[in-house]
Every structure is written in structure tokens, then in C-alpha cells.
Design an enzyme around this catalytic site. Structure first.
Site, PDB file in Angstrom:
ATOM      1  N   LYS A  93       5.946  -4.905  20.903  1.00 20.74           N
ATOM      2  CA  LYS A  93       7.146  -4.742  20.073  1.00 20.74           C
ATOM      3  C   LYS A  93       6.799  -3.933  18.815  1.00 20.74           C
ATOM      4  O   LYS A  93       5.615  -3.800  18.464  1.00 20.74           O
ATOM      5  CB  LYS A  93       7.706  -6.114  19.692  1.00 20.74           C
ATOM      6  CG  LYS A  93       6.760  -6.947  18.839  1.00 20.74           C
ATOM      7  CD  LYS A  93       7.253  -8.388  18.704  1.00 20.74           C
ATOM      8  CE  LYS A  93       6.267  -9.222  17.902  1.00 20.74           C
ATOM      9  NZ  LYS A  93       6.557 -10.655  17.997  1.00 20.74           N
TER      10      LYS A  93
ATOM     11  N   ARG B 276      13.479 -21.318  14.786  1.00 20.19           N
ATOM     12  CA  ARG B 276      13.919 -19.936  14.661  1.00 20.19           C
ATOM     13  C   ARG B 276      14.842 -19.625  15.843  1.00 20.19           C
ATOM     14  O   ARG B 276      16.002 -19.318  15.649  1.00 20.19           O
ATOM     15  CB  ARG B 276      12.678 -19.031  14.644  1.00 20.19           C
ATOM     16  CG  ARG B 276      12.911 -17.652  14.139  1.00 20.19           C
ATOM     17  CD  ARG B 276      11.620 -16.863  14.017  1.00 20.19           C
ATOM     18  NE  ARG B 276      10.929 -16.659  15.282  1.00 20.19           N
ATOM     19  CZ  ARG B 276       9.822 -15.925  15.440  1.00 20.19           C
ATOM     20  NH1 ARG B 276       9.272 -15.331  14.393  1.00 20.19           N
ATOM     21  NH2 ARG B 276       9.262 -15.773  16.611  1.00 20.19           N
TER      22      ARG B 276
ATOM     23  N   TYR C 260       0.018   5.135 -12.902  1.00 22.42           N
ATOM     24  CA  TYR C 260       1.151   4.513 -13.591  1.00 22.42           C
ATOM     25  C   TYR C 260       0.739   3.277 -14.386  1.00 22.42           C
ATOM     26  O   TYR C 260      -0.006   2.427 -13.900  1.00 22.42           O
ATOM     27  CB  TYR C 260       2.224   4.089 -12.578  1.00 22.42           C
ATOM     28  CG  TYR C 260       3.008   5.263 -12.025  1.00 22.42           C
ATOM     29  CD1 TYR C 260       3.772   6.078 -12.857  1.00 22.42           C
ATOM     30  CD2 TYR C 260       2.981   5.550 -10.664  1.00 22.42           C
ATOM     31  CE1 TYR C 260       4.491   7.150 -12.351  1.00 22.42           C
ATOM     32  CE2 TYR C 260       3.705   6.617 -10.136  1.00 22.42           C
ATOM     33  CZ  TYR C 260       4.460   7.415 -10.996  1.00 22.42           C
ATOM     34  OH  TYR C 260       5.164   8.460 -10.489  1.00 22.42           O
TER      35      TYR C 260
ATOM     36  N   MET D 273       3.625   6.535  -4.805  1.00 20.12           N
ATOM     37  CA  MET D 273       4.365   6.714  -3.557  1.00 20.12           C
ATOM     38  C   MET D 273       3.566   7.544  -2.542  1.00 20.12           C
ATOM     39  O   MET D 273       3.499   7.197  -1.364  1.00 20.12           O
ATOM     40  CB  MET D 273       5.719   7.381  -3.844  1.00 20.12           C
ATOM     41  CG  MET D 273       6.602   7.467  -2.614  1.00 20.12           C
ATOM     42  SD  MET D 273       8.170   8.299  -2.907  1.00 20.12           S
ATOM     43  CE  MET D 273       9.037   7.115  -3.902  1.00 20.12           C
TER      44      MET D 273
HETATM   45  C1  LIG Z   1       5.324 -11.334  18.265  1.00 22.97           C
HETATM   46  C2  LIG Z   1       5.294 -12.479  19.179  1.00 22.97           C
HETATM   47  C3  LIG Z   1       4.102 -12.849  19.826  1.00 22.97           C
HETATM   48  C4  LIG Z   1       2.761 -12.245  19.481  1.00 22.97           C
HETATM   49  O1  LIG Z   1       2.269 -12.897  18.328  1.00 22.97           O
HETATM   50  P1  LIG Z   1       0.838 -12.536  17.688  1.00 22.97           P
HETATM   51  O2  LIG Z   1       0.694 -13.495  16.571  1.00 22.97           O
HETATM   52  O3  LIG Z   1       0.942 -11.124  17.220  1.00 22.97           O
HETATM   53  O4  LIG Z   1      -0.156 -12.705  18.771  1.00 22.97           O
HETATM   54  C5  LIG Z   1       4.164 -13.852  20.785  1.00 22.97           C
HETATM   55  N1  LIG Z   1       5.348 -14.470  21.066  1.00 22.97           N
HETATM   56  C6  LIG Z   1       6.498 -14.179  20.420  1.00 22.97           C
HETATM   57  C7  LIG Z   1       7.747 -14.904  20.758  1.00 22.97           C
HETATM   58  C8  LIG Z   1       6.509 -13.181  19.459  1.00 22.97           C
HETATM   59  O5  LIG Z   1       7.649 -12.895  18.817  1.00 22.97           O
END
Ligand SMILES: *Cc1c(COP(=O)(O)O)cnc(C)c1O
Length: 370
Positions: A35, A131, A254, A302
Site C-alpha cells: 500500500k 479502527r 532559519y 523546504m
Molecule cells: C499496513 C498494514 C499491515 C502491515 O503493517 P506493518 O506494521 O507495516 O508490517 C498489516 N495489516 C494491515 C491491516 C495493515 O493496514
């Protein structure tokens, strides 16, 4: 030459880390989490280098899945947040995706849709993360509604841990117990483990493991014994574009949050928070240049940051990249200096940072191009 701001991505390291994850998961089927553009590494490249070993992939949304399908990925792809509207079911069918189902409306939408082929779905339980997912007392009913749909061929039970990276927390054990107890007697495989849980050895051979961050060479907890076996997947580099000598009492950048205590040589580097280098690491972290650790001086701007080049006496500097994180300066160390985690740094890299790929095991072109 153009402005130099580059993330050099080591594909054989990612492949090594995937195979290590699978081994730590006791050989369980292991989906590579790609992802968010593979945590900034480039989802198409990462998936293609894992295509002959990965059991499946996972992404957050359908656009990410379609990108992989269009690049030729044939493995199952899990949509970790499921589908957001009934319109997406046509694409799920067309691209043969496996959605997570985490609320009632999704079950109703599935029931109304006629698929070309029945679908594997991942039914999500909220075992404590709070969640996504059905609460344990709702879970069995949701499972039974899904299981009787002709649209559904298989159900995988899934949940996500809130604190798997924290060895002192009892939450993971509580979540595992609740998850196992709730699915008792229900047919279907299980998937609960992110990288931290894999590295803690919580995966059974018949489960599905879901590593993310460990594929990219970062450990959710440096105390995990397998941390040292991970290989660094990314080297973030820029170049020194200017240099000057400053006197004791003079400030850099800065607000002059850094003030020289002696005469110093300061280099200006072509990397800033717009590229994704965290502003909060100003004055707190180091870079690595020509075999030398050089402190980051003052605020990160930046598009630029400053480093201490006082240890270089020659007026002409070697034309080497400055490593901001990578094999010498760990991304976890930079994240800690900035009060965040490697995940955020990886995902925050701007597209202005050019991705370059090395050690592609598929083409054997093992070279460094800078
Ligand atoms: C992103 C995600 C993972 C991977 O988690 P990591 O901590 O990066 O290994 C696994 N399961 C779900 C549901 C996620 O959203």
C-alpha cells in the site's frame, strides 16, 4: 546537472526481507503489503521483484490494486479497507480482488451484486484496535450472513494488532485470545500478523502473514532479535550544492537555532522538508558523506539543509552523494530524531525525489549509478 535528490532502492534487499518474513512466519502464506506505493518505494517495481515468490499482495484501495494488475501482477490482492461503494464491486470482479469486509453495509452490497465468479473475502474483527471491523459479539452473525451468500467462496478471518511492536504490552496476547476464541468452530483461515507480530513469532503455518515495514528494512522494534537480519532497502541521497566557512557566534539557517562555537565549514545540501526529509530532525540528526558522519546543522528548510563539513580540509569536495538515511544512517534513527516512525518518513517522500533501483535480481543488473 539537474538537482540531485534521490531514493536509491535496493530490490534484492526487499526480496531478502520478504523471504525472511516468510521464514519467521513459519513458512505461512505471506502477503507483501505494498500500500501507499509500497511505503514510498514504488509499488509496481516492488511487486514485480516479488512476483515469483509472494503469495499475495495487499493495498489500501482499488486504485492501488488496479495499478498492480495493469503492470501484470497475477497474485491475489487484498484490499485492506475493503470497498467504499457498490460501484467498486464491478472492478473487484473484473480484477479478481479480495476485499476486506468490515461493516454491515458491505455485506448487504455484496448480497445484491452478481459476480462472474464467487469471491474470497477477508472478514475483519475488531479485537481491540478499535479502527475497523466487527466487534467480537457481532462477528459470528456477520460470518454466517457472509457464508450463506452464493457470491462468497471463502472467508479468511482477519484482525489487526494495536501494540504488537511493544513487548511490554499485554494487549497483543489479549487480542489473540479474543480472536481465536471468537472464530472457534468457524471454517476459514486466519490472518492477524503485521511485521511486529511476525518478528515475535506469532504466526502459525496455516495462517496468512501480512508484513509491511519489515519488507522495507525497518524493524518496528529494534529489540526484536531478527532486526539485524533485515537489509536496508532505501538510501536517500542529495548533494552538497554550496559551502562556506562561518565564524564562532554566527548562526546557520532559519532562526539561527544552530550557532557555531568555533570556525566551521558548512555545506548546503539539496534536500529539504518538501522532499520528505523531516523538518523536526533539524539539529538532531546526522548525514553520511564520503565515509564521514556530518551533523545536520540548524533548521531543515523546504528545499535545503545544512551539514557540518568541518572535518574536510580540502577545498574541493568529492562529488559524492550525501546519505540522509540508508545503510549508514538508519531511517529509524532519523525517525526517532524527528519524533516519528520510519513508516511516515518513507511514505512522506515527495515525487520530486527520483527513485532509482539497484540490485534487481530479475535483470541481474547489479550496479550503482551515482
Ligand atoms: C499496513 C498494514 C499491515 C502491515 O503493517 P506493518 O506494521 O507495516 O508490517 C498489516 N495489516 C494491515 C491491516 C495493515 O493496514
Amino acid at each position: 546537472m539537474a538537482r540531485f535528490a534521490q531514493a536509491e532502492i535496493n530490490l534484492s534487499a526487499i526480496r531478502h526481507n520478504y523471504l525472511l518474513a516468510k521464514q519467521l512466519a513459519n513458512g505461512a502464506r505471506t502477503l507483501a503489503t505494498v500500500k501507499a506505493n509500497a511505503y514510498g518505494h514504488g509499488a509496481v517495481m516492488v511487486a514485480s521483484v516479488l512476483a515469483d515468490v509472494a503469495d499475495a499482495f495487499s493495498v489500501a484501495c482499488i486504485e492501488e490494486a488496479i495499478e498492480l494488475r495493469e503492470s501484470g501482477i497475477k497474485q491475489p490482492i487484498v484490499l485492506l479497507e475493503g470497498f467504499f461503494s457498490q460501484q467498486e464491486l464491478a472492478l473487484i470482479d473484473q480484477f479478481a480482488l479480495w476485499p476486506v469486509v468490515h461493516h454491515d453495509a458491505q455485506i448487504a452490497q455484496l448480497a445484491e451484486y452478481s459476480f462472474k465468479q464467487p469471491l474470497q473475502v477477508w472478514l475483519k474483527m475488531d479485537s481491540g484496535m478499535h479502527r475497523l471491523g466487527f466487534l467480537p459479539h457481532q462477528y459470528k452473525a456477520a460470518y454466517q450472513r457472509l457464508a450463506q451468500l452464493p457470491q462468497v467462496s471463502r472467508i479468511v478471518h482477519t484482525t489487526h494488532f494495536a501494540s504488537a511492536d511493544d513487548c511490554n504490552s499485554a494487549v497483543t496476547e489479549q487480542q489473540v485470545a479474543l480472536f481465536k476464541q471468537t472464530i472457534k468452530g468457524l471454517a476459514g483461515d486466519c490472518s492477524h500478523a503485521n511485521s511486529a507480530a511476525i518478528m515475535r513469532g506469532l504466526v502459525k503455518q496455516n495462517d496468512w502473514a501480512r508484513p509491511g515495514i519489515m519488507l522495507y528494512g525497518s524493524s518496528p522494534n529494534a529489540q526484536f532479535s531478527s532486526s539485524t537480519q533485515l537489509q536496508t532497502s532505501m538510501r536517500l541521497c542529495a548533494k552538497v550544492i554550496a559551502q562556506r566557512t562561518i565564524q564562532a557566534g554566527e548562526g546557520v539557517g532559519y532562526n539561527h537555532i544552530f550557532k557555531a562555537e568555533r570556525t566551521m565549514r558548512v555545506g548546503t545540501v539539496s534536500m529539504g522538508y518538501a522532499d520528505g526529509y523531516p523538518r523536526a530532525a533539524g539539529n538532531q540528526s546526522v548525514s553520511y558523506f564520503n565515509k564521514t558522519y556530518c551533523a545536520i546543522l540548524g533548521r531543515v528548510s523546504m528545499d535545503m539543509l545544512s551539514i557540518d563539513l568541518s572535518r574536510f580540509s580540502d577545498l574541493t569536495l568529492p562529488d559524492e552523494p550525501v546519505e540522509l538515511w540508508g545503510p549508514h544512517v538508519s531511517v529509524d534513527q532519523v525517525a526517532k530524531a524527528a519524533g516519528t516512525i520510519s513508516y511516515e518518513l518513507f511514505c512522506g517522500l515527495n515525487r520530486r525525489v527520483k527513485r532509482s533501483y539497484i540490485n534487481n535480481p530479475l535483470t541481474e543488473s547489479v550496479k550503482r549509478d551515482n
